[in-house]
Design an enzyme around this catalytic site. Structure first.
Site, PDB file in Angstrom:
ATOM      1  N   LEU A  34       0.843  -1.188   0.000  1.00  0.00           N
ATOM      2  CA  LEU A  34       0.000   0.000   0.000  1.00  0.00           C
ATOM      3  C   LEU A  34       0.886   1.248   0.000  1.00  0.00           C
ATOM      4  CD1 LEU A  34      -2.906  -0.866   2.451  1.00  0.00           C
ATOM      5  CD2 LEU A  34      -2.396  -1.743   0.175  1.00  0.00           C
ATOM      6  N   LYS A  77       5.437  10.622   0.051  1.00  0.00           N
ATOM      7  CA  LYS A  77       6.084  10.079   1.254  1.00  0.00           C
ATOM      8  C   LYS A  77       6.928   8.839   0.975  1.00  0.00           C
ATOM      9  CE  LYS A  77       3.606   8.090   4.697  1.00  0.00           C
ATOM     10  NZ  LYS A  77       2.909   8.022   6.004  1.00  0.00           N
ATOM     11  N   ARG A 104       2.114  14.990   6.560  1.00  0.00           N
ATOM     12  CA  ARG A 104       2.987  15.399   7.659  1.00  0.00           C
ATOM     13  C   ARG A 104       4.472  15.434   7.276  1.00  0.00           C
ATOM     14  NH1 ARG A 104       0.779  11.386  12.054  1.00  0.00           N
ATOM     15  NH2 ARG A 104      -0.101  10.426  10.177  1.00  0.00           N
TER      16      ARG A 104
HETATM   17  C1  UD1 Z   1      -3.139   0.508  10.308  1.00  0.00           C
HETATM   18  C2  UD1 Z   1      -4.104  -0.559  10.784  1.00  0.00           C
HETATM   19  C3  UD1 Z   1      -3.881  -0.808  12.282  1.00  0.00           C
HETATM   20  C4  UD1 Z   1      -2.431  -1.132  12.553  1.00  0.00           C
HETATM   21  C5  UD1 Z   1      -1.540  -0.038  11.997  1.00  0.00           C
HETATM   22  C6  UD1 Z   1      -0.105  -0.402  12.153  1.00  0.00           C
HETATM   23  C7  UD1 Z   1      -6.070  -0.239   9.416  1.00  0.00           C
HETATM   24  C8  UD1 Z   1      -7.439   0.301   9.339  1.00  0.00           C
HETATM   25  N1  UD1 Z   1      -5.440  -0.097  10.559  1.00  0.00           N
HETATM   26  O1  UD1 Z   1      -3.497   1.710  10.961  1.00  0.00           O
HETATM   27  O2  UD1 Z   1      -4.697  -1.881  12.694  1.00  0.00           O
HETATM   28  O3  UD1 Z   1      -2.240  -1.249  13.946  1.00  0.00           O
HETATM   29  O4  UD1 Z   1      -1.801   0.139  10.605  1.00  0.00           O
HETATM   30  O5  UD1 Z   1       0.676   0.680  11.768  1.00  0.00           O
HETATM   31  O6  UD1 Z   1      -5.597  -0.819   8.472  1.00  0.00           O
HETATM   32  N2  UD1 Z   1      -3.242   3.567   2.790  1.00  0.00           N
HETATM   33  C9  UD1 Z   1      -3.573   3.547   1.466  1.00  0.00           C
HETATM   34  N3  UD1 Z   1      -4.846   3.803   1.078  1.00  0.00           N
HETATM   35  C10 UD1 Z   1      -5.824   4.073   1.979  1.00  0.00           C
HETATM   36  C11 UD1 Z   1      -5.486   4.082   3.346  1.00  0.00           C
HETATM   37  C12 UD1 Z   1      -4.200   3.812   3.720  1.00  0.00           C
HETATM   38  O7  UD1 Z   1      -2.712   3.319   0.621  1.00  0.00           O
HETATM   39  O8  UD1 Z   1      -6.951   4.297   1.545  1.00  0.00           O
HETATM   40  C13 UD1 Z   1      -1.885   3.306   3.219  1.00  0.00           C
HETATM   41  C14 UD1 Z   1      -1.326   4.548   3.898  1.00  0.00           C
HETATM   42  O9  UD1 Z   1      -0.665   5.356   2.974  1.00  0.00           O
HETATM   43  C15 UD1 Z   1      -0.404   3.978   4.927  1.00  0.00           C
HETATM   44  C16 UD1 Z   1      -0.989   2.607   5.265  1.00  0.00           C
HETATM   45  O10 UD1 Z   1      -1.873   2.301   4.198  1.00  0.00           O
HETATM   46  O11 UD1 Z   1       0.862   3.762   4.395  1.00  0.00           O
HETATM   47  C17 UD1 Z   1      -1.669   2.541   6.589  1.00  0.00           C
HETATM   48  O12 UD1 Z   1      -2.790   3.373   6.598  1.00  0.00           O
HETATM   49  P1  UD1 Z   1      -3.241   4.203   7.848  1.00  0.00           P
HETATM   50  O13 UD1 Z   1      -4.533   4.830   7.527  1.00  0.00           O
HETATM   51  O14 UD1 Z   1      -2.136   5.080   8.294  1.00  0.00           O
HETATM   52  O15 UD1 Z   1      -3.491   3.090   8.929  1.00  0.00           O
HETATM   53  P2  UD1 Z   1      -3.080   3.147  10.423  1.00  0.00           P
HETATM   54  O16 UD1 Z   1      -3.920   4.152  11.111  1.00  0.00           O
HETATM   55  O17 UD1 Z   1      -1.631   3.296  10.560  1.00  0.00           O
END
Ligand code: UD1
Ligand code: CA
Length: 451
Positions: free
Chosen positions: A9, A23, A16
């Site tokens: 992903l 990023k 940030r």
């Molecule tokens: C996620 C997990 C959480 C885990 C944590 C560990 C989910 C909902 N939660 O939370 O259980 O403990 O990682 O770090 O998955 N991204 C996309 N497309 C999107 C959303 C996210 O590519 O639509 C990518 C983001 O760029 C990022 C990663 O996925 O690199 C994680 O997404 P983020 O929304 O930050 O999840 P967390 O809140 O970190």
């Protein structure tokens, strides 16, 4: 490993970071975070890698030109589950699928291999990497029943106080059975605090569907350290350096000050080599054994043999043979081949040149576009004049030549075997074998001139 694919992903914006660069294209130890994750996936043994791009996807895809990966576009970031849905066409029923993140570059291939083995031995529908932490804020929490069986993942923002107290967290890294992932993705909803399609919701769905779901707990939480800002980027960099330095030290390399030594992960160093503080060693550099490198030396894509000393020097894309001494304050530019037992001293620049055995270039000298033989002595201040403003020309210096101080060798020019060049000469035509070339005015003393 066989029958394994990876979805990475990398769609998020990363506001940030406060950067023009997406990023995942920020570098840790000279390699973009995304490329690091791809390389790790490859090290596990998969060639079915799909990168989910979104924010500035053209730049992200461009950065991976020539790389054997597939891209899908997530034009709106509606959650991690939604991101994985975009890769649906690449999920194969009979393959296991790793989920990785472009901003989580420190995960080790060995850990992923362990996860896959665990997943297959347990015959799980999905296996999670989890960890027990003191501060679980922000993470998904692993909720288990009294007997310890997995029930579900709850995101911190959606958790009850009781659930928030749980210390086992979800790293976000999983190994799914392809078929189980495909089915579960169709069933996730976005009825949560963030209004997102959460990938971890598939865990409960798979478990309720009657398949085993469990977590492999790891001790080193730096492995799933995610980078959201430049402070964390520096932290990731430092974790990475420490790891590499530690491995090198355990393999017989002395690193005087590991906190001040930056060595890339494609660098190879032989035993009993000593690295002094302030070194940056990058690219595909290979250093032999019993060398002394530094202090304050930068090497990029260098091949260095055994027993070499290099201090206060910048050197790139070149070779240095055994027992050669370089520096202090030398600059070795690309495509130079400096053989055995040679001396490249202070304020010497060498570029695109071959330098033969036992030759000394001791000080204040420029050797550019030159073929230099054996046993040659360069006087202080020798310059190979290789550029006429339009074209570059080569200087050929045959074996056993002696060049006096402050000579200009205007290329194209050849100094034949055993010839001498008088100090202060500007040489514009070839010097025959064993001849002395003098190309300067004689000194004239004017007696009594001061009076
Ligand atoms: C996620 C997990 C959480 C885990 C944590 C560990 C989910 C909902 N939660 O939370 O259980 O403990 O990682 O770090 O998955 N991204 C996309 N497309 C999107 C959303 C996210 O590519 O639509 C990518 C983001 O760029 C990022 C990663 O996925 O690199 C994680 O997404 P983020 O929304 O930050 O999840 P967390 O809140 O970190
Ligand atoms: Ca995150």
């Amino acid at each position: 490993m066989n029958n394994i694919s990876a979805i990475i992903l990398a769609a998020g914006e990363g506001t940030r970071m406060k950067s023009k660069t997406p990023k995942v294209l920020h570098k840790v130890l000279g390699k973009t975070m995304l490329k690091r994750v791809i390389d790790t996936a490859k090290a596990v043994g998969t060639d079915n890698i799909c990168v989910v791009t979104g924010h500035k996807y053209e730049t992200v895809q461009e950065s991976l030109k020539g790389e054997n990966v597939k891209f899908v576009l997530q034009s709106e970031q509606l959650g991690t589950g939604h991101a994985v849905m975009q890769a649906d066409e690449y999920i194969k029923d009979n393959e296991d699928v790793l989920i990785l993140y472009g901003d989580t570059p420190l995960i080790k291939a060995d850990t992923l291999i362990e996860l896959i083995n665990y997943h297959r031995n347990e015959n799980n529908g999905v296996s999670i990497i989890s960890a027990v932490v003191d501060n679980s804020e922000g993470y998904g929490h692993i909720i288990r029943d009294k007997s310890g069986n997995f029930i579900k993942n709850v995101e911190y923002k959606d958790a009850t106080d009781e659930e928030k107290a749980v210390k086992e967290i979800n790293s976000g890294i999983y190994c799914f059975k392809g078929s189980s992932l495909k089915k579960a993705l169709k069933l996730i909803k976005n009825d949560n605090v963030q209004g997102e399609y959460y990938l971890p919701d598939t865990l409960e769905i798979i478990s309720c569907g009657g398949e085993k779901v469990n977590a492999m707990t790891i001790g080193d939480i730096t492995e799933f350290f995610g980078v959201n800002n430049r402070v964390q980027l520096a932290e990731a960099e430092s974790i990475m350096y420490k790891r590499i330095n530690q491995k090198l030290m355990l393999n017989g390399v002395t690193i005087i000050s590991p906190d001040n030594t930056y060595i890339g992960d494609d660098v190879d160093i032989g035993i009993d080599t000593i690295i002094y503080p302030g070194c940056v060693i990058e690219g595909k550099t290979k250093i032999g054994s019993d060398c002394e490198i530094g202090p304050d030396t930068r090497l990029i894509n260098m091949t260095v043999a055994d027993n070499v000393t290099i201090q206060y020097t910048v050197a790139m894309d070149s070779k240095i043979g055994s027992k050669t001494k370089v520096g202090p304050f030398a600059y070795i530019r690309p495509n130079s081949d400096i053989g055995e037992n040679r001396k490249i001293g202070d304020f010497v620049e060498v570029k695109n040149s071959v330098i033969g055995n036992n030759t000394k270039v001791s000080h204040l000298t420029y050797v550019g576009d030159s073929d230099v033989g054996e046993r040659i002595n360069f006087g202080c201040g020798t310059v190979t004049v290789n550029y006429d403003g339009h074209k570059k020309y080569r200087t050929v210096i045959e074996d056993d030549v002696f060049i006096g101080c402050n000579a200009n060798l205007v290329a194209p020019v050849t100094l034949k075997k055993g010839s001498y060049v008088a100090a202060g000469s500007t040489i514009t035509t070839n010097v025959p074998e064993k001849a002395l070339a003098v190309a300067r005015n004689r000194q004239k003393n004017i007696e009594g001139w001061v009076k």
